[in-house]
Design a protein around this motif. Sequence first.
Motif, short mmCIF file in Angstrom:
data_model
loop_
_atom_site.label_atom_id
_atom_site.label_comp_id
_atom_site.label_asym_id
_atom_site.label_seq_id
_atom_site.Cartn_x
_atom_site.Cartn_y
_atom_site.Cartn_z
N ILE A 46 0.83 -1.20 0.00
CA ILE A 46 0.00 0.00 0.00
C ILE A 46 0.87 1.26 0.00
O ILE A 46 0.55 2.25 -0.67
CB ILE A 46 -0.97 -0.02 1.20
CG1 ILE A 46 -1.98 -1.16 1.03
CG2 ILE A 46 -1.68 1.32 1.35
CD1 ILE A 46 -2.92 -1.35 2.20
N ASN A 47 1.98 1.25 0.72
CA ASN A 47 2.87 2.40 0.75
C ASN A 47 3.46 2.65 -0.65
O ASN A 47 3.58 3.79 -1.09
CB ASN A 47 3.99 2.17 1.76
CG ASN A 47 4.74 3.46 2.10
OD1 ASN A 47 5.30 4.10 1.24
ND2 ASN A 47 4.74 3.81 3.38
N THR A 48 3.80 1.58 -1.36
CA THR A 48 4.34 1.73 -2.71
C THR A 48 3.28 2.26 -3.67
O THR A 48 3.55 3.14 -4.50
CB THR A 48 4.88 0.38 -3.22
OG1 THR A 48 5.83 -0.14 -2.27
CG2 THR A 48 5.56 0.54 -4.57
N LEU A 49 2.06 1.77 -3.54
CA LEU A 49 0.96 2.29 -4.35
C LEU A 49 0.74 3.78 -4.06
O LEU A 49 0.52 4.59 -4.96
CB LEU A 49 -0.33 1.51 -4.06
CG LEU A 49 -0.44 0.10 -4.64
CD1 LEU A 49 -1.62 -0.64 -4.02
CD2 LEU A 49 -0.58 0.14 -6.16
N ALA A 50 0.80 4.14 -2.78
CA ALA A 50 0.60 5.54 -2.38
C ALA A 50 1.70 6.44 -2.96
O ALA A 50 1.44 7.58 -3.34
CB ALA A 50 0.56 5.66 -0.87
N THR A 51 2.91 5.92 -3.04
CA THR A 51 4.03 6.69 -3.59
C THR A 51 3.76 7.03 -5.06
O THR A 51 3.97 8.16 -5.51
CB THR A 51 5.34 5.90 -3.47
OG1 THR A 51 5.57 5.58 -2.09
CG2 THR A 51 6.53 6.72 -3.98
N ALA A 52 3.28 6.05 -5.82
CA ALA A 52 2.97 6.29 -7.23
C ALA A 52 1.74 7.19 -7.39
O ALA A 52 1.69 8.04 -8.29
CB ALA A 52 2.74 4.96 -7.94
N LEU A 53 0.75 7.03 -6.53
CA LEU A 53 -0.44 7.89 -6.56
C LEU A 53 -0.05 9.34 -6.33
O LEU A 53 -0.51 10.25 -7.04
CB LEU A 53 -1.43 7.43 -5.49
CG LEU A 53 -2.63 8.36 -5.19
CD1 LEU A 53 -3.49 8.54 -6.43
CD2 LEU A 53 -3.46 7.80 -4.04
N TYR A 54 0.80 9.58 -5.37
CA TYR A 54 1.25 10.93 -5.04
C TYR A 54 2.08 11.52 -6.19
O TYR A 54 1.98 12.71 -6.51
CB TYR A 54 2.08 10.88 -3.76
CG TYR A 54 2.13 12.17 -2.98
CD1 TYR A 54 3.26 12.52 -2.25
CD2 TYR A 54 1.04 13.04 -2.94
CE1 TYR A 54 3.31 13.70 -1.50
CE2 TYR A 54 1.07 14.20 -2.19
CZ TYR A 54 2.20 14.53 -1.48
OH TYR A 54 2.25 15.68 -0.75
#
Length: 372
Positions: A281-289
């Motif tokens: 989830i943290n990696t997904l959030a990094t790309a989302l940001y």
Amino acid sequence: MAKQYRKPTNEVTVIYGGRSPAGRDTLNPKDVLPNGMTAKQHCEKLIAERGGKGRFIEKNSELEDVCMLHSCSYFGGCYEAAEYSYHYALCTEIEFTATLNSKATTAKELAALQGGERVIITANQDVTWSANDNKKLEKVSINSTTYSFTMPKAGSFTLKATGKCDPKASKSVTVAVKTTTKPTKPTNTFNGFGTEMDKYIHEAATKFNMDEKVLRGFIKMEDGWTGKISPTGATGPGQFTEKTWNHVATDKQFNGSTIGMMPVTAQNRNTPNDPRRNLRINTLATALYAQYHAKILKNKGLEVSGVNLYLMHNVGQSVTDVLQGKTASPALIKAMQQNNMKANETPAQFVKRQGDIYMRHYREANDPKFFK
């Protein structure tokens, strides 16, 4: 050649019109346009007097508007002719020329000086000059069209020219001493992210249309997939602080909850249940940001590069001010200081150094041994 445009005040300087044996008369606008009357209003009045026949041509060119009126000759035959021409004051777009030790130079060369050079910036018209931190510039000489100085041994400065014809028009140029960054050796040998993290990075990059190599550079630079917690309390692959994580998790413009983001609370903060510790989830959030930052860069006309995306992730979106040659805000400088800004380092130098470090991590993360 610099483009000319109508002065924003729409000031009519001369009117050609009427009929005389020698042709059209030269008329004083104050006599033709009383009490603030506009050219269009004057033309419409004449059209009404001619029975409603005629038309007003606004901006026949940047210089003039034209009033076309219906006329009939003594010998018969009627026609439409340009009977009045309203000429306006024009302004010219600001352009610079520059010399370096009396030789013509470019903006690129001005941004990579050695220090000690004599620099002269010349505008193509009368302007008002301003400069950030200009007290550090040496032997400064300023007049209405030129700004000259001797470059100090260090620093970055932005000179701005504001138009006198059009006070809303301006142009800036950055002069800076080139800094040499010595490559630093990584403290730990990088042996790849491992199968699990590789899978998460690929998923995130695909989902948010991000260059996978750029995202790998992010994760390598932040060094958070190993469980590291920064001095600011940031953690996880993207090294999110609690404030930023909760903003992305709860703000409707991100909809972080759709990728499983849960808020950090006093009960789960820095515990095994801290949601930032979920690697996927943290990696997904990094790309989302990063996707959000990419839109900002596009809107500001800046390159959507790995370096620019990382700088926004690292110190915030206001870093675009420095990328555009503007002055860094106190809040931005504080964010830079929290991310190892060196003493006496300018914002532009910090951006350059961080960009160089990111590119080193980018190359290491995408070594063919670990990513194909």
